[in-house]
Write a protein that holds these residues in place. Structure first.
Motif, mmCIF file in Angstrom:
data_model
loop_
_atom_site.group_PDB
_atom_site.id
_atom_site.type_symbol
_atom_site.label_atom_id
_atom_site.label_comp_id
_atom_site.label_asym_id
_atom_site.label_seq_id
_atom_site.Cartn_x
_atom_site.Cartn_y
_atom_site.Cartn_z
ATOM 1 N N VAL A 1 76.300 17.667 -20.996
ATOM 2 C CA VAL A 1 75.384 18.414 -21.980
ATOM 3 C C VAL A 1 74.036 18.400 -21.555
ATOM 4 N N LYS A 2 73.526 17.451 -20.764
ATOM 5 C CA LYS A 2 72.073 17.440 -20.264
ATOM 6 C C LYS A 2 71.874 18.569 -19.566
ATOM 7 N N LYS A 3 72.838 19.191 -18.597
ATOM 8 C CA LYS A 3 72.595 20.497 -17.935
ATOM 9 C C LYS A 3 72.027 21.477 -18.821
ATOM 10 N N ALA A 4 72.909 21.597 -19.851
ATOM 11 C CA ALA A 4 72.868 22.844 -21.041
ATOM 12 C C ALA A 4 71.688 22.684 -21.741
ATOM 13 N N LEU A 5 71.256 21.533 -22.125
ATOM 14 C CA LEU A 5 70.014 21.267 -22.828
ATOM 15 C C LEU A 5 68.753 21.322 -21.857
ATOM 16 N N LYS A 6 68.856 21.022 -20.721
ATOM 17 C CA LYS A 6 67.689 21.092 -19.679
ATOM 18 C C LYS A 6 67.202 22.440 -19.570
ATOM 19 N N PHE A 7 68.224 23.569 -19.789
ATOM 20 C CA PHE A 7 67.822 24.915 -19.610
ATOM 21 C C PHE A 7 67.169 25.386 -20.996
ATOM 22 N N VAL A 8 67.396 24.910 -22.116
ATOM 23 C CA VAL A 8 66.820 25.301 -23.088
ATOM 24 C C VAL A 8 65.734 24.779 -23.626
ATOM 25 N N LEU A 9 65.577 23.054 -23.180
ATOM 26 C CA LEU A 9 64.373 22.547 -23.754
ATOM 27 C C LEU A 9 63.418 21.979 -22.775
ATOM 28 N N ASP A 10 63.718 22.805 -21.343
ATOM 29 C CA ASP A 10 62.704 22.259 -20.450
ATOM 30 C C ASP A 10 61.247 23.011 -20.740
ATOM 31 N N PRO A 11 61.338 24.211 -21.000
ATOM 32 C CA PRO A 11 60.206 25.107 -21.321
ATOM 33 C C PRO A 11 59.179 24.381 -22.382
ATOM 34 N N ILE A 12 59.583 23.731 -23.313
ATOM 35 C CA ILE A 12 59.143 22.703 -24.530
ATOM 36 C C ILE A 12 58.830 21.214 -24.032
ATOM 37 N N LEU A 13 59.465 20.873 -23.286
ATOM 38 C CA LEU A 13 59.362 19.345 -23.002
ATOM 39 C C LEU A 13 58.531 19.099 -21.641
ATOM 40 N N ASN A 14 58.408 20.051 -20.654
ATOM 41 C CA ASN A 14 57.683 20.061 -19.637
ATOM 42 C C ASN A 14 56.344 19.840 -19.802
ATOM 43 N N PRO A 15 55.569 20.642 -20.788
ATOM 44 C CA PRO A 15 54.329 20.474 -21.041
ATOM 45 C C PRO A 15 53.795 19.144 -21.926
ATOM 46 N N VAL A 16 54.914 18.758 -22.561
ATOM 47 C CA VAL A 16 54.600 17.421 -23.330
ATOM 48 C C VAL A 16 54.859 16.263 -22.221
ATOM 49 N N ARG A 17 55.833 16.414 -21.155
ATOM 50 C CA ARG A 17 55.794 15.357 -20.249
ATOM 51 C C ARG A 17 54.515 15.178 -19.321
ATOM 52 N N ILE A 18 53.949 16.403 -19.037
ATOM 53 C CA ILE A 18 52.496 16.466 -18.293
ATOM 54 C C ILE A 18 51.375 15.582 -19.094
ATOM 55 N N LEU A 19 51.536 15.983 -20.177
ATOM 56 C CA LEU A 19 50.313 15.389 -21.273
ATOM 57 C C LEU A 19 50.615 13.988 -21.361
ATOM 58 N N LEU A 20 51.801 13.432 -21.430
ATOM 59 C CA LEU A 20 52.196 11.927 -21.534
ATOM 60 C C LEU A 20 52.181 11.345 -20.199
ATOM 61 N N SER A 21 52.151 12.143 -19.013
ATOM 62 C CA SER A 21 51.866 11.386 -17.895
ATOM 63 C C SER A 21 50.302 11.138 -17.516
ATOM 64 N N HIS A 22 49.467 11.475 -18.555
ATOM 65 C CA HIS A 22 48.105 11.254 -18.275
ATOM 66 C C HIS A 22 47.707 10.214 -19.333
ATOM 67 N N SER A 23 48.615 9.938 -20.406
ATOM 68 C CA SER A 23 48.232 9.231 -21.428
ATOM 69 C C SER A 23 48.643 7.722 -21.200
ATOM 70 N N SER A 24 48.220 6.842 -22.051
ATOM 71 C CA SER A 24 48.682 5.374 -22.164
ATOM 72 C C SER A 24 50.055 5.245 -22.775
ATOM 73 N N PHE A 25 50.591 6.315 -23.151
ATOM 74 C CA PHE A 25 52.067 6.341 -23.929
ATOM 75 C C PHE A 25 53.215 6.509 -22.635
ATOM 76 N N PHE A 26 52.631 6.621 -21.413
ATOM 77 C CA PHE A 26 53.391 7.128 -20.344
ATOM 78 C C PHE A 26 54.263 5.780 -19.912
ATOM 79 N N THR A 27 55.508 5.890 -20.106
ATOM 80 C CA THR A 27 56.472 4.701 -19.676
ATOM 81 C C THR A 27 57.504 5.188 -18.580
#
Length: 86
Positions: A37-63
């Protein structure tokens, strides 16, 4: 008869709702590690999640332990849905 602006708002609302359902599925899949299921969702959601992940990596909420990007993307989509007013 619906005006174009109402039709557009309703279309965006439906689109955001579908994305929110996918994000909820992603959150539960991450908890239970269902790989096919992760592989199928990765195709759909990565364009949305990648910018959020980049912003999180530079914040204090990154874990490194948990990925908060699906939750933050879900909240952002909820806000956008309310902003459009649909």
């Amino acid at each position: 008869m619906m005006q174009i602006s109402q039709l557009l708002a309703k279309s965006f609302s439906i689109f955001f709702t579908i994305l929110q359902v996918f994000l909820l599925i992603q959150i539960f899949v991450d908890m239970f590690s269902v790989s096919f299921v992760k592989k199928a969702l990765k195709f759909v959601l990565d364009p949305i999640l990648n910018p959020v992940r980049i912003l999180l990596s530079h914040s204090s909420f990154f874990t490194a332990i948990t990925d908060l990007s699906p939750i933050i993307a879900f909240l952002m989509l909820s806000y956008l849905q309310q902003l459009i007013g649909a």
